[in-house]
Design an enzyme around this catalytic site. Structure first.
Site, mmCIF file in Angstrom:
data_model
loop_
_atom_site.group_PDB
_atom_site.id
_atom_site.type_symbol
_atom_site.label_atom_id
_atom_site.label_comp_id
_atom_site.label_asym_id
_atom_site.label_seq_id
_atom_site.Cartn_x
_atom_site.Cartn_y
_atom_site.Cartn_z
ATOM 1 C CG HIS A 118 -15.234 -53.805 45.964
ATOM 2 N ND1 HIS A 118 -14.763 -55.087 46.016
ATOM 3 C CD2 HIS A 118 -15.418 -53.530 44.646
ATOM 4 C CE1 HIS A 118 -14.650 -55.567 44.780
ATOM 5 N NE2 HIS A 118 -15.044 -54.651 43.937
ATOM 6 C CG HIS B 245 -9.851 -53.471 39.434
ATOM 7 N ND1 HIS B 245 -8.847 -54.361 39.157
ATOM 8 C CD2 HIS B 245 -10.893 -54.218 39.892
ATOM 9 C CE1 HIS B 245 -9.254 -55.590 39.427
ATOM 10 N NE2 HIS B 245 -10.483 -55.536 39.879
ATOM 11 N N GLY B 246 -7.158 -52.599 41.550
ATOM 12 C CA GLY B 246 -6.948 -53.334 42.790
ATOM 13 C C GLY B 246 -5.560 -53.933 42.763
ATOM 14 N N PRO C 123 -8.791 -50.404 45.985
ATOM 15 C CG PRO C 123 -10.450 -52.026 45.701
ATOM 16 C CD PRO C 123 -9.915 -50.754 45.116
ATOM 17 N N GLY C 124 -6.805 -52.555 48.077
ATOM 18 C CA GLY C 124 -5.652 -53.470 48.030
ATOM 19 C C GLY C 124 -6.058 -54.821 48.576
ATOM 20 C CB THR C 125 -5.496 -57.369 50.683
ATOM 21 O OG1 THR C 125 -4.549 -57.074 51.710
ATOM 22 C CG2 THR C 125 -4.772 -57.649 49.381
ATOM 23 C CG ASP D 149 -20.491 -56.959 40.326
ATOM 24 O OD1 ASP D 149 -21.611 -56.435 40.145
ATOM 25 O OD2 ASP D 149 -19.900 -56.956 41.420
HETATM 26 P P1 5GP Z 1 -12.618 -57.238 42.119
HETATM 27 O O1 5GP Z 1 -13.499 -56.140 41.715
HETATM 28 O O2 5GP Z 1 -11.690 -57.611 40.992
HETATM 29 O O3 5GP Z 1 -13.296 -58.413 42.709
HETATM 30 O O4 5GP Z 1 -11.731 -56.694 43.313
HETATM 31 C C1 5GP Z 1 -11.032 -55.492 43.254
HETATM 32 C C2 5GP Z 1 -9.891 -55.514 44.216
HETATM 33 O O5 5GP Z 1 -10.359 -55.434 45.555
HETATM 34 C C3 5GP Z 1 -9.032 -56.759 44.239
HETATM 35 O O6 5GP Z 1 -8.101 -56.770 43.179
HETATM 36 C C4 5GP Z 1 -8.355 -56.661 45.585
HETATM 37 O O7 5GP Z 1 -7.118 -55.974 45.444
HETATM 38 C C5 5GP Z 1 -9.284 -55.808 46.411
HETATM 39 N N1 5GP Z 1 -9.868 -56.463 47.611
HETATM 40 C C6 5GP Z 1 -10.506 -57.655 47.702
HETATM 41 N N2 5GP Z 1 -10.951 -57.866 48.970
HETATM 42 C C7 5GP Z 1 -10.581 -56.772 49.692
HETATM 43 C C8 5GP Z 1 -10.773 -56.364 51.067
HETATM 44 O O8 5GP Z 1 -11.369 -57.050 51.896
HETATM 45 N N3 5GP Z 1 -10.265 -55.154 51.438
HETATM 46 C C9 5GP Z 1 -9.595 -54.336 50.566
HETATM 47 N N4 5GP Z 1 -9.151 -53.152 50.988
HETATM 48 N N5 5GP Z 1 -9.406 -54.698 49.265
HETATM 49 C C10 5GP Z 1 -9.895 -55.881 48.834
HETATM 50 MN MN MN Z 2 -15.093 -54.994 41.772
HETATM 51 MN MN MN Z 3 -17.839 -57.089 41.875
#
Ligand code: 5GP
Ligand code: MN
Ligand code: MN
Length: 473
Positions: A234, A396-397, A372-374, A95
């Site tokens: 995101h 990054h998360g 972002p967290g969750t 991505d």
């Molecule tokens: P990635 O880019 O690796 O898919 O996701 C980045 C981060 O987004 C993940 O590590 C996770 O902490 C966070 N994340 C995933 N879903 C959600 C969501 O619905 N809300 C928030 N605030 N963070 C999320």
């Molecule tokens: Mn991402």
């Molecule tokens: Mn992505």
């Protein structure tokens, strides 16, 4: 093999050079975060990345590191362009320019509350996501080429946003050197109908409130205050970026022997930055990056219309930053400025105060760094610090602990939704499965990850945001 793991400080671990490693591995984490990282082979991937031609200083892992395609997610690696340094599509990820954008409303949570359900219902209809096809901006091929060349700058020029938005985007909203002509027909086809769409489960559009401010001054400069409503977006480059990555992994796999490159894992396929495949990948990657920037810009405008119609409130862009990108940057190595290709995969650039790439008003406090967290816990706004390890990068998360597959086995999407709603978090999901995959329990503790990032000297906390409504991909 992994070799030794030496604890250098409570937040920094070293994997000394062994085998074919050209540099050591450096893992920023706490002891409590480490076992999870070791459990999923991510640290072996840190070792593999350390063998890449031209890599300088170290192969880094952030506290949210977990297993990824070739490179770990939460990995940072820089190569010296003039010393045969390589670029690897796996070091950017599928991505391309996936990233986070934060909008701040001139509205408090209390004032939004009576409108929250109506706003969420409108977002549910207006935000294309999941397996639903289509994007907010259906464009013909000619316009798609303009988007690939001009990113958010082009979108704003066409009326999708205001000039100030671009001052708050990394690279001013568009990266230079994009080569739309190096993007395959298949990638263009996949990208055509998706301009202004979230994509699958990990991507989201979330309404949040500022729950805690750690640095009043930096928060004020970013336009944030306690109690305020924010919108976090995101998403990335959708099918177009995915196709570009796949196309160039295959191309580089075939080209590697021509450059005498051997890698311990085929997923690390790469080519010298200064080679035809290297240059072509970077140009195609830049085009996909611009697509992602325009994508987030279009989603922003959709949210603004809905906020305006229900509350009359404005949404200002705090910042837009990618966490999947390779960038050509100058850093000092052994006392000399070197041109480096910095891969950040699941890692966020975090420029410190005074960095020349910051706009003048952000320079005194540093770059807003969006983590972002969750959907059930919290997200953070950070800023960069000097000297800035890992080429000015941070996490990054929260980082996954369960695979998507494992999450779906253990979590019921329906039960999760009612649990979130009980905690006053409105949910508009695209599917039960997508929701379960992204359950808070599937991720590390974001607060621990942020504490380790700050403890390691990668960043500083500015504010904590808590979710009040999530539109899930
Ligand atoms: P990635 O880019 O690796 O898919 O996701 C980045 C981060 O987004 C993940 O590590 C996770 O902490 C966070 N994340 C995933 N879903 C959600 C969501 O619905 N809300 C928030 N605030 N963070 C999320
Ligand atoms: Mn991402
Ligand atoms: Mn992505």
């Amino acid at each position: 093999s992994l070799g030794e793991l030496i604890e250098e400080t409570p937040f920094r671990f070293r994997i000394p050079r062994h085998g074919r490693m050209r540099v050591p591995g450096v893992v920023f984490a706490s002891r409590a975060l480490l076992p999870e990282a070791a459990g999923d082979k991510a640290l072996e991937q840190v070792v593999n990345v350390a063998t890449l031609p031209g890599i300088v200083r170290a192969s880094y892992a952030m506290p949210d590191v977990h297993w990824g395609y070739g490179f770990p997610i939460g990995g940072v690696a820089a190569t010296d362009v003039e010393a045969g340094g390589v670029v690897s599509p796996g070091g950017v990820g599928f991505d391309i320019s996936c990233g986070v954008r934060l909008l701040a409303a001139d509205l408090d949570g209390v004032a939004l509350a009576p409108h929250l359900t109506a706003v969420m219902d409108d977002l549910d209809v207006a935000i294309p996501r999941g397996f639903r096809h289509g994007g907010i901006w259906p464009v013909p091929r000619g316009v798609l080429h303009e988007i690939l060349a001009g990113g958010a700058v082009y979108a704003v020029g066409r009326g999708h946003g205001v000039a100030r938005d671009l001052e708050r985007c990394e690279d001013g909203g568009a990266v230079a050197g994009a080569g739309p002509g190096l993007v395959s027909d298949r990638a263009l086809e996949r990208g055509l109908g998706q301009v202004g769409s979230l994509g699958s489960g990990n991507h989201f559009l979330e309404l949040q409130t500022v729950a805690e401010v750690y640095d009043e001054h930096a928060a004020a400069v970013f336009g944030l205050r306690h109690g305020q409503v924010c919108v976090m977006i995101h998403c990335g480059s959708r099918g177009l970026g995915h196709q570009v990555c796949g196309d160039y992994v295959r191309m580089m796999e075939a080209a590697m022997t021509r450059y005498g490159i051997e890698v311990p894992d085929r997923q690390l396929a790469c080519a010298p930055v200064e080679s035809r495949p290297g240059r072509e990948y970077l140009a195609a990657m830049a085009a996909a990056t611009n697509y992602a920037r325009a994508n987030r810009q279009l989603l922003t405008e959709a949210v603004r219309r809905i906020f305006d119609s229900h509350t009359g409130s404005r949404l200002d862009l705090v910042y837009d930053v990618s966490h999947n990108l390779a960038a050509l940057e100058t850093h000092e190595i052994d006392g000399r400025p070197r041109r480096l290709c910095v891969h950040r995969k699941g890692a966020t650039r975090a420029l410190p105060p005074g960095h020349p790439d910051l706009p003048a008003d952000l320079a005194p406090v540093g770059q807003p760094t969006l983590i972002p967290g969750t959907m059930g816990t919290a997200s953070y706004v950070l800023t960069g610090v000097a000297p800035g390890h890992a080429f000015h990068s941070t996490c990054h998360g929260a980082g996954r602990v369960w695979s998507r597959h494992a999450a779906v086995r253990q979590i019921s999407g329906r039960a999760l939704q009612s649990e979130l709603e009980q905690h006053h978090i409105a949910v508009r999901g695209a599917s039960w499965k997508g929701l379960a995959e992204e359950a808070p329990a599937a991720y590390k503790d974001i607060t621990a990850v942020i504490a380790a990032s700050e403890g390691a000297g990668l960043c500083r906390k500015v504010a904590r945001l808590v979710p009040i409504g999530v539109v899930k991909g």
